[in-house]
Design an enzyme around this catalytic site. Structure first.
Site, PDB file in Angstrom:
ATOM      1  N   ASP A 298       8.997  14.005  46.530  1.00  0.00           N
ATOM      2  CA  ASP A 298       8.482  12.730  46.041  1.00  0.00           C
ATOM      3  C   ASP A 298       9.288  12.299  44.821  1.00  0.00           C
ATOM      4  O   ASP A 298       9.890  13.129  44.127  1.00  0.00           O
ATOM      5  CB  ASP A 298       6.995  12.824  45.710  1.00  0.00           C
ATOM      6  CG  ASP A 298       6.714  13.641  44.457  1.00  0.00           C
ATOM      7  OD1 ASP A 298       7.170  14.813  44.411  1.00  0.00           O
ATOM      8  OD2 ASP A 298       6.072  13.128  43.527  1.00  0.00           O
TER       9      ASP A 298
ATOM     10  N   GLU B 180       4.649  15.854  43.048  1.00  0.00           N
ATOM     11  CA  GLU B 180       4.883  16.372  41.692  1.00  0.00           C
ATOM     12  C   GLU B 180       4.924  15.255  40.662  1.00  0.00           C
ATOM     13  O   GLU B 180       4.371  15.378  39.565  1.00  0.00           O
ATOM     14  CB  GLU B 180       6.192  17.173  41.662  1.00  0.00           C
ATOM     15  CG  GLU B 180       6.401  17.982  40.371  1.00  0.00           C
ATOM     16  CD  GLU B 180       7.028  17.181  39.244  1.00  0.00           C
ATOM     17  OE1 GLU B 180       6.901  17.596  38.071  1.00  0.00           O
ATOM     18  OE2 GLU B 180       7.652  16.133  39.524  1.00  0.00           O
TER      19      GLU B 180
END
Length: 451
Positions: free
Chosen positions: A92, A156
């Site tokens: 991500d 994250e």
């Protein structure tokens, strides 16, 4: 690079790595599904799962984590009786911010001036390629000498803790002798660095109310209590005259004992405008890595364009407080909230709310994994010794891993050196750094297996 066969293999794989990073960067995998389609993140996760399967990984799975995102897991068996190493990255990415501010499109990997530009190129899709390159090079040069677990997180950057909660619910999944967290970076380009500390963080929202509604500033200004002015007073109380963080009762941290950070280099790295002073006092490394640091992330107030002549009835702000190792983030949150409430002037009503929190992290660098990494870095970066630095940011998963697996050594390396400009416009990765760190990781796995 040297004539080392592993180095030669990685060099030959770099064109393929660029093609693969181009494919991976193309996924707009921001784990905020109110802004970006979930399908983009799922596409990135599927790409990584396919890559692991192609490398012979077993038990490859898309793990549905409690925050609604997916992490990718795979296991590559090594020789019987070998040690186990966990390799971590995340797919991500941060939002691209103002796409018009990018020189080239953020989700199209573009080569320019010897660097590869694109959102996530360094943080942390490049980390995925780093792991793949290291493993590929070992497979064609005698095999991978350890058991390898790969975990690639899907949220994250959002800090929603999905993988942390999943690991706590499945404690056997990520157990390993050593863990390489590929989400840090060298202190500067070409200087091999292991990050040994991470500051923790707390997020607090403060809201101040003074009136039942906005009032005309000409009719009531001068006596009516202004909520925005009250908020400004409160926020100003969080810093001393030189800009140092001042939260009542919060300790000032300690002296940093590792790598020095020269002020002029920091000014260049941070792109500080000429003539503007740095804030705080003492060595820059202390200010960044071993002391608390408060930042006002946002204020809810009328924009300049369209503002009316009004005394504001309400105002809000979101405040980040970074805390160094040795300071409990939960206690720091309580102190910050108490400070905000105590320093609110004029009897204004104040409400504080904790939004997020993560503990600081300190690695034990005295074990065989650190020795093996230092040996590997010395080969990958001829003439340089591995340095130890801190990082002002937080990776809450590290504390979860340290708590679940206290016997494991945790090493943080990666591609996010200052020129990478992670989280900012025009993020990029140095292909030379990717090549050298992939070599270092491959040689580390060999050295650690033999230790």
């Amino acid at each position: 690079m040297s004539s080392n066969p592993v180095a030669e293999t990685i060099a030959s794989l770099m064109p393929r790595a660029k093609e693969e990073l181009t494919e991976l960067v193309a996924f707009k995998s921001v784990a905020d599904f109110g802004q970006f389609p979930r399908a983009e993140s799922e596409g990135a996760a599927g790409w990584i799962a396919d890559a692991l399967l192609a490398e012979g990984f077993q038990d490859v799975a898309l793990l549905d984590t409690p925050d609604g995102t997916q992490s990718v897991y795979g296991f590559l068996p090594g020789p019987e009786g070998a040690k186990t190493v966990l390799l971590y990255a995340h797919y991500d990415v941060q939002p691209p911010l103002d796409e018009a501010g990018w020189t080239t499109p953020p989700f199209e990997l573009t080569e320019r001036d010897g660097r590869w530009y694109g959102r996530g190129a360094a943080d942390c899709k490049g980390g995925v390629l780093m792991h793949l390159l290291a493993l590929r090079a070992l497979r064609v040069n005698g095999g991978v000498p350890v058991h390898v677990k790969v975990i690639v997180e899907g949220s994250e950057e959002q800090g929603t803790g999905g993988l942390e909660r999943y690991a706590e619910q499945h404690p056997d999944l990520l157990t390993a002798d050593a863990m390489v967290i590929g989400d840090a970076g060298n202190f500067r380009l070409g200087l091999p660095t292991a990050t040994t500390t991470l500051r923790g963080m707390t997020l607090v929202r403060v809201a101040i109310d003074t009136l039942e509604g906005n009032l005309h500033s000409g009719q009531f200004g001068g006596a009516a209590p202004d909520a925005l002015a009250a908020l400004i007073r409160v926020l100003d109380s969080l810093r001393s005259e030189d800009g140092s963080t001042t939260v009542d009762g919060l300790t000032g941290g300690s002296a940093w004992e590792g790598l020095r950070y020269e002020e002029e280099r920091f000014r260049k790295d941070a792109k500080v405008i000429e003539g503007v002073e740095l804030i705080g006092s003492g060595p820059v490394a202390d200010r960044l890595w071993s002391r608390p640091a408060v930042t006002v992330l946002g204020i809810d107030c009328p924009p300049v364009v369209g503002a009316t002549p009004s005394v504001q009835a309400s105002a809000r702000a979101l405040i980040s407080l970074r805390v160094p190792p040795g300071v409990d983030a939960a206690e720091a949150t309580k102190l910050l909230q108490a400070h905000l409430e105590t320093h609110t002037p004029w009897g204004a009503r104040v409400r504080t709310e904790q939004i997020g929190q993560g503990q600081a992290f300190r690695a034990d660098s005295s074990g065989p994994a650190y020795t093996a990494m230092a040996e590997a870095m010395a080969v990958a970066y001829p003439g340089e010794e591995m340095q130890y630095a801190g990082q002002g940011g937080s990776i809450p998963l590290c504390n979860t891993l340290a708590s679940l697996y206290p016997q494991a050594e945790i090493l943080l390396i990666g591609l996010s050196e200052p020129e990478a400009q992670i989280h900012a416009l025009n993020e990029s990765v140095s292909p030379q750094e990717l090549e050298r760190l992939s070599l270092a990781e491959a040689l580390f796995l060999r050295a650690y297996a033999a230790s």
